[in-house]
Design a protein around this motif. Sequence first.
Motif, PDB file in Angstrom:
ATOM      1  N   ALA A  64       0.705  -1.139  -0.073  1.00 45.93           N
ATOM      2  CA  ALA A  64       0.173   0.062   0.103  1.00 45.93           C
ATOM      3  C   ALA A  64       1.021   1.177   0.160  1.00 45.93           C
ATOM      4  O   ALA A  64       0.698   2.153  -0.341  1.00 45.93           O
ATOM      5  N   MET A  65       2.040   1.185   0.764  1.00 45.52           N
ATOM      6  CA  MET A  65       2.959   2.610   0.870  1.00 45.52           C
ATOM      7  C   MET A  65       3.562   2.540  -0.603  1.00 45.52           C
ATOM      8  O   MET A  65       3.559   3.592  -1.116  1.00 45.52           O
ATOM      9  N   LEU A  66       4.067   1.580  -1.124  1.00 41.81           N
ATOM     10  CA  LEU A  66       4.605   1.478  -2.439  1.00 41.81           C
ATOM     11  C   LEU A  66       3.715   2.140  -3.569  1.00 41.81           C
ATOM     12  O   LEU A  66       4.277   2.832  -4.296  1.00 41.81           O
ATOM     13  N   LYS A  67       2.555   1.952  -3.455  1.00 44.20           N
ATOM     14  CA  LYS A  67       1.633   2.563  -4.572  1.00 44.20           C
ATOM     15  C   LYS A  67       1.362   4.013  -4.191  1.00 44.20           C
ATOM     16  O   LYS A  67       1.067   4.562  -5.180  1.00 44.20           O
ATOM     17  N   ARG A  68       1.988   4.605  -3.199  1.00 40.79           N
ATOM     18  CA  ARG A  68       1.723   6.129  -3.100  1.00 40.79           C
ATOM     19  C   ARG A  68       3.277   6.542  -3.247  1.00 40.79           C
ATOM     20  O   ARG A  68       3.310   7.779  -2.973  1.00 40.79           O
ATOM     21  N   MET A  69       4.089   5.833  -3.562  1.00 38.43           N
ATOM     22  CA  MET A  69       5.495   6.482  -3.924  1.00 38.43           C
ATOM     23  C   MET A  69       5.755   7.488  -5.046  1.00 38.43           C
ATOM     24  O   MET A  69       4.646   7.522  -5.846  1.00 38.43           O
ATOM     25  N   PRO A  70       6.473   8.478  -5.103  1.00 37.71           N
ATOM     26  CA  PRO A  70       6.629   9.480  -5.895  1.00 37.71           C
ATOM     27  C   PRO A  70       6.972   8.764  -7.517  1.00 37.71           C
ATOM     28  O   PRO A  70       7.301   7.614  -7.433  1.00 37.71           O
ATOM     29  N   ASP A  71       6.839   9.587  -8.470  1.00 40.23           N
ATOM     30  CA  ASP A  71       7.236   9.088  -9.881  1.00 40.23           C
ATOM     31  C   ASP A  71       8.358   8.730 -10.224  1.00 40.23           C
ATOM     32  O   ASP A  71       8.730   7.982 -11.171  1.00 40.23           O
ATOM     33  N   ASN A  72       9.581   9.039  -9.256  1.00 37.78           N
ATOM     34  CA  ASN A  72      11.089   8.642  -9.291  1.00 37.78           C
ATOM     35  C   ASN A  72      11.055   7.353  -8.843  1.00 37.78           C
ATOM     36  O   ASN A  72      12.328   6.886  -8.841  1.00 37.78           O
ATOM     37  N   PHE A  73      10.137   6.690  -8.228  1.00 29.75           N
ATOM     38  CA  PHE A  73      10.248   5.371  -7.509  1.00 29.75           C
ATOM     39  C   PHE A  73      10.307   4.308  -8.975  1.00 29.75           C
ATOM     40  O   PHE A  73       9.636   3.981  -9.672  1.00 29.75           O
ATOM     41  N   ALA A  74      11.645   3.450  -8.786  1.00 31.67           N
ATOM     42  CA  ALA A  74      12.002   2.881 -10.110  1.00 31.67           C
ATOM     43  C   ALA A  74      11.933   1.303  -9.659  1.00 31.67           C
ATOM     44  O   ALA A  74      11.877   0.442 -10.490  1.00 31.67           O
ATOM     45  N   GLY A  75      11.540   0.908  -8.384  1.00 30.62           N
ATOM     46  CA  GLY A  75      11.320  -0.491  -8.353  1.00 30.62           C
ATOM     47  C   GLY A  75      11.640  -1.018  -6.757  1.00 30.62           C
ATOM     48  O   GLY A  75      12.057  -0.062  -5.884  1.00 30.62           O
ATOM     49  N   VAL A  76      11.721  -2.263  -6.560  1.00 27.24           N
ATOM     50  CA  VAL A  76      11.964  -2.840  -5.121  1.00 27.24           C
ATOM     51  C   VAL A  76      12.428  -4.157  -5.455  1.00 27.24           C
ATOM     52  O   VAL A  76      11.886  -4.771  -6.263  1.00 27.24           O
ATOM     53  N   SER A  77      13.163  -4.607  -4.657  1.00 23.01           N
ATOM     54  CA  SER A  77      13.589  -5.974  -4.345  1.00 23.01           C
ATOM     55  C   SER A  77      13.616  -6.212  -2.813  1.00 23.01           C
ATOM     56  O   SER A  77      14.557  -6.255  -2.008  1.00 23.01           O
ATOM     57  N   PRO A  78      12.502  -6.920  -2.369  1.00 19.54           N
ATOM     58  CA  PRO A  78      12.243  -7.255  -0.947  1.00 19.54           C
ATOM     59  C   PRO A  78      13.464  -8.318  -0.642  1.00 19.54           C
ATOM     60  O   PRO A  78      13.757  -9.036  -1.458  1.00 19.54           O
ATOM     61  N   TRP A  79      13.595  -8.226   0.691  1.00 26.49           N
ATOM     62  CA  TRP A  79      14.455  -9.029   1.368  1.00 26.49           C
ATOM     63  C   TRP A  79      13.503 -10.308   2.038  1.00 26.49           C
ATOM     64  O   TRP A  79      13.081 -10.160   2.938  1.00 26.49           O
ATOM     65  N   ILE A  80      13.603 -11.488   1.426  1.00 32.40           N
ATOM     66  CA  ILE A  80      14.628 -12.268   0.405  1.00 32.40           C
ATOM     67  C   ILE A  80      13.580 -13.256   0.004  1.00 32.40           C
ATOM     68  O   ILE A  80      12.695 -13.627   0.363  1.00 32.40           O
ATOM     69  N   LEU A  81      14.077 -13.987  -1.292  1.00 30.22           N
ATOM     70  CA  LEU A  81      13.366 -14.949  -1.769  1.00 30.22           C
ATOM     71  C   LEU A  81      13.038 -16.218  -0.655  1.00 30.22           C
ATOM     72  O   LEU A  81      12.033 -16.763  -0.568  1.00 30.22           O
ATOM     73  N   VAL A  82      14.359 -16.722  -0.305  1.00 26.54           N
ATOM     74  CA  VAL A  82      14.279 -17.987   0.541  1.00 26.54           C
ATOM     75  C   VAL A  82      15.006 -17.771   1.653  1.00 26.54           C
ATOM     76  O   VAL A  82      16.052 -17.308   1.797  1.00 26.54           O
ATOM     77  N   ASP A  83      14.680 -18.452   2.872  1.00 23.85           N
ATOM     78  CA  ASP A  83      15.295 -18.404   4.218  1.00 23.85           C
ATOM     79  C   ASP A  83      16.927 -18.894   3.645  1.00 23.85           C
ATOM     80  O   ASP A  83      17.038 -19.655   2.934  1.00 23.85           O
TER      81      ASP A  83
END
Length: 611
Positions: A547-566
């Motif tokens: 929900a927060m990411l959807k409100r980010m400014p227009d220069n928001f280029a992406g996200v890589s959450p931590w992490i795929l696998v334990d």
Amino acid sequence: MRLKYSIVAFAICLSSIAFSQTPLITDIGARKTTSLNGKWQYIIDPYGTGFYDYRYQERKENDREAYWTTDVPVDKTDRKEHRFNDKYTLQVPGDWNSQAEKFLYYEGIVWYKKSFDFTKSNSANKVYLYFGAVNYEADVYLNGKKLGKHKGGFTPFNFEVPDSVLKSTGNYLVVKVDNTRHKDEVPTVNTDWWNYGGITRDVQLVEVPTSFIRDYSLHIKKSAALQSLKNIPVEGWVQFNDWQNAKEVVVEIPELKIKKAFPVTGDKVAVQFNLPAVQLWSPQTPKLYNVVINTSTDRISDKIGFRTIEVQGKQVLLNGKPLFMRGICIHEEIAQQGRRAYSRQDALQLLGQAKELGCNMVRLAHYPHNENMTRTADSLGILVWSEIPVYWTVDFSSNEVFEKARTQLTEMITRDHNRASIIIWSVGNETPVNPVRTNFMHNLISAARGLDSTRLVSAALEVNYQPGVNRIDDPLGEFVDLVAFNEYLGWYSGLPDKCRTANWEVVYNKPFFISETGAETLGGFHGDSLTRWSEEYQEWYYREQVAMLKRMPDNFAGVSPWILVDFRSPRRNNQTFQEGWNNKGLIDQKGRKKKAFKVLQEYYNEKAAGK
């Protein structure tokens, strides 16, 4: 004074011999190779007895008690205090920690031995010994002669094997592997991942002619117009060993009917030509072309993609079009088996899971991953952030440590600079803000650009949390192309609903990227959304983050959450919920998806659909 100078000069000479290496050979898969993978004999040596004598001095080359010398007694009266045998073997490639219970938490010295026969296909050819990676320090001996030394646990290295050393039968290769952590190494003593030891990637003998193609680079010229996809300018270079015997080099792309010849006037030849038509590489269409480079004495081929990556204003552009990176962080680890990943099958597992999540990008943390990962990313159409392990608190005041970091950066870029999937070189993660550190990191950024000006350079920064606003004002942001930062609102700071009132301020007029965010949960543990360590808490965390990411400014280029696998981490000592594992994965230790996986997957599917 003269004696003192002579001693110093002699020490420098010895040091240069110990660390001597030939320049790195690339595209090993295109060469004539002999694999030395498989079972290797080993000796565990926690005191370094095979390397140091009882005065703790390095043993001389012909010392009969050195573990790199023959372990076969001359006769029954001969005293030999070391012996390799087939009762004790380790699989190469592979870490030692996952191969026997006694190795689970072992850090120290292990000696590896491999016996082999080898005959060159042409007596005039050169032979190189190539290691994909050894963690961390490797001293390499062949038939009792030291070929050299390498430091750095995640990058390749090679040595030329003199004809006087190599035999047709009965060769014995011995490698002293030491994964002991030290303050003045890269990474340093303090990390949040397990320090797997061993010969973790492929070992090969590489046979090449005396005059051979050592490396090449080919890419679309920067600032090229891509509207018509015709007459696209391509530039690059071809680098030689013993260039005087090569009169011309020919570059071919058979599918595009390209065949261009260039005169060889030095060890590095510039090449440039236009592509009459080209299909650009992208996550949607990961097109790879076969490129053939040959001279009168040598020939290599490779599969590469053509694409551009750049920053323009507040956007990242891939092939001239705005890019939003739907990413995930990945450690080079197969959790179900508690081991280092190394094979193409491992790469397909990890990157396949990322694609199922909806990713078009992965951050390979916190070190260069094996070449199977980057080549598989090329074929699957997954963008890559590749990083060196300048992590947390290396000694930023040390010139020696900087040179170690720069060497690893050079080896990472040299191996992978033709991989279309890699769009970001990263010089580090979560380093503390101070002038000495900023100068260290700025110099690494400059080095990266000097090695490869066709990609973005970044680093994972931290957030300056202030009342009412979260500021990204790290002075290193001035020098990177993409301002990336790690944030954990709702895990290390407050509860997930803190995201609802979060305000972000990036002081640099550049695109920004969230390089980490996440919450830890033990797979299969359930409670309500307020219960820490439960899958429901992690699920709530991701819902608030999205929900927060959807409100980010227009220069928001992406996200890589931590992490795929334990993944394994000795810092994680909650014996109920961690037991030596960092459990922030969206997939647990047994390969099962946690509830938060679906939350992020739905967000990524919406972004991919343009919603």
